[in-house]
Write an enzyme that holds these catalytic residues in place. Structure first.
Site, PDB file in Angstrom:
ATOM      1  N   ILE A   1       5.510   1.728   0.310  1.00  0.00           N
ATOM      2  CA  ILE A   1       5.021   1.706  -1.159  1.00  0.00           C
ATOM      3  C   ILE A   1       5.661   3.119  -1.808  1.00  0.00           C
ATOM      4  O   ILE A   1       6.162   3.453  -2.701  1.00  0.00           O
ATOM      5  CB  ILE A   1       3.891   1.252  -1.599  1.00  0.00           C
ATOM      6  CG1 ILE A   1       3.700  -0.291  -1.526  1.00  0.00           C
ATOM      7  CG2 ILE A   1       3.481   1.662  -3.096  1.00  0.00           C
ATOM      8  CD1 ILE A   1       2.310  -0.701  -1.511  1.00  0.00           C
TER       9      ILE A   1
ATOM     10  N   SER B   1      -6.201  -1.398  -2.473  1.00  0.00           N
ATOM     11  CA  SER B   1      -5.746  -2.823  -1.936  1.00  0.00           C
ATOM     12  C   SER B   1      -6.756  -3.428  -2.783  1.00  0.00           C
ATOM     13  O   SER B   1      -7.657  -3.457  -3.101  1.00  0.00           O
ATOM     14  CB  SER B   1      -6.018  -2.820  -0.573  1.00  0.00           C
ATOM     15  OG  SER B   1      -5.831  -4.269  -0.090  1.00  0.00           O
TER      16      SER B   1
ATOM     17  N   TYR C   1     -10.787  -2.091   7.057  1.00  0.00           N
ATOM     18  CA  TYR C   1      -9.805  -1.915   6.316  1.00  0.00           C
ATOM     19  C   TYR C   1     -10.641  -2.072   4.837  1.00  0.00           C
ATOM     20  O   TYR C   1     -10.377  -1.244   3.722  1.00  0.00           O
ATOM     21  CB  TYR C   1      -8.541  -2.480   6.324  1.00  0.00           C
ATOM     22  CG  TYR C   1      -7.372  -2.220   5.354  1.00  0.00           C
ATOM     23  CD1 TYR C   1      -6.720  -1.066   5.019  1.00  0.00           C
ATOM     24  CD2 TYR C   1      -7.117  -3.351   4.353  1.00  0.00           C
ATOM     25  CE1 TYR C   1      -5.871  -0.862   4.298  1.00  0.00           C
ATOM     26  CE2 TYR C   1      -5.973  -3.162   3.621  1.00  0.00           C
ATOM     27  CZ  TYR C   1      -5.414  -1.799   3.284  1.00  0.00           C
ATOM     28  OH  TYR C   1      -4.358  -1.710   2.493  1.00  0.00           O
TER      29      TYR C   1
ATOM     30  N   LYS D   1     -11.087   0.637   1.810  1.00  0.00           N
ATOM     31  CA  LYS D   1     -10.713   0.509   0.516  1.00  0.00           C
ATOM     32  C   LYS D   1     -11.708   0.350  -0.599  1.00  0.00           C
ATOM     33  O   LYS D   1     -11.396   0.898  -1.652  1.00  0.00           O
ATOM     34  CB  LYS D   1      -9.615  -0.646   0.507  1.00  0.00           C
ATOM     35  CG  LYS D   1      -8.293  -0.535   1.109  1.00  0.00           C
ATOM     36  CD  LYS D   1      -7.688   0.875   0.826  1.00  0.00           C
ATOM     37  CE  LYS D   1      -6.524   1.005   1.521  1.00  0.00           C
ATOM     38  NZ  LYS D   1      -5.633   2.237   1.138  1.00  0.00           N
TER      39      LYS D   1
END
Length: 273
Positions: free
Chosen positions: A14, A142, A155, A159
């Site tokens: 990204i 995310s 994760y 996030k």
């Protein structure tokens, strides 16, 4: 005057796609940061081919976990073009492991990279924005920062944490003329799952089917840059089932939890994690 945009995690995925998208639009100066200098040089060349002068792309090597170096890196970034207009905190690492199989050290690593590193760079640059009475922070979170996803306990936790930090920062600095954007991509066709951490901290090493079938990274970058130019406060870069889950989490959390539990069952049945 060109907008000065600093992108961390700019060596691939990204971050790379966003840098090239800005380069195609023109009237920007880019600061590209990551650990892999040779990959940053490759991305710089892509930005030059997209229309920027080489002097308008500055490579600034950066390790987000080396927080003791961040104050100096901010000075170098400001010196490169005289100021910074936008910092996109995009560096990060994902996870592919069940909680029961995941070492505590992996959770610590996820938080150091995905949370503490982003906070540290942001805090180091914040006085510059306050002095100028303008600036824009952005962070790549995310959809896992909006609902809990299987194989991503660490994760998802990380996030969720950056979403909370930057949402709170936004309300603190709005009066200073500073904008804050959070970005919530779903599955994007990058190397994110191949580079994800296993439960023992080793590289996952493969692209899972959801990522392989994900949104094209250039389409993702176009949506992100459009949102940043509009100073959109939360930029959802999601489609299909993931967008449905985002909406369902707001409208019917119990149904969202049910669907995610079914997804976890399917992943267990595959037996590849």
């Amino acid at each position: 005057m060109p907008q000065v945009i600093w992108i961390t995690g700019a060596s691939a995925g990204i971050g790379e796609a966003v840098a090239v998208n800005y380069a195609r639009r023109g009237n920007v100066q880019l600061i590209l940061s990551a650990r892999r200098i040779h990959e940053l040089a490759r991305v710089k060349q892509r930005c030059v081919e997209a229309g920027l002068d080489p002097s308008d792309v500055f490579i600034l090597p950066l390790d987000v976990v080396a927080t003791d170096e961040h104050a100096g890196k901010v000075v170098t970034a400001i010196d490169a073009f005289g100021h910074v207009d936008l910092l996109l905190n995009n560096a990060g690492v994902s996870q592919r492991s069940w909680c029961v199989d995941t070492d505590l050290a992996v959770y610590r690593q996820l938080f150091e990279v995905d949370v503490i590193g982003q906070i540290s760079i942001t805090k180091a640059l914040l006085p510059h924005f306050i002095t100028r009475k303008t600036g824009h922070f952005a962070v790549t979170s995310s959809v896992a920062g909006k609902f809990g996803a299987p194989l991503r306990t660490g994760y998802s936790a990380a996030k969720h944490a950056v979403m909370g930090f930057f949402d709170a920062l936004r309300v603190e600095v709005a009066a200073e003329g500073i904008a804050v954007s959070t970005i919530t991509p779903g599955s994007i066709a990058t190397e994110v799952s191949a580079n994800a951490l296993r439960g023992d901290g080793e590289r996952f090493g493969m692209t899972d089917k959801h990522i392989a079938a994900g949104m094209d990274v250039d389409v993702c970058a176009e949506q992100i840059v459009t949102g940043l130019l509009n100073k959109t406060r939360e930029i959802a870069v999601v489609e299909g089932q993931e967008m449905a889950l985002l909406n369902l989490k707001r409208e019917d959390p119990e149904a969202c939890f049910d669907r995610l539990e079914v997804l976890a069952g399917h992943l267990r049945a595959e037996g590849i994690y």
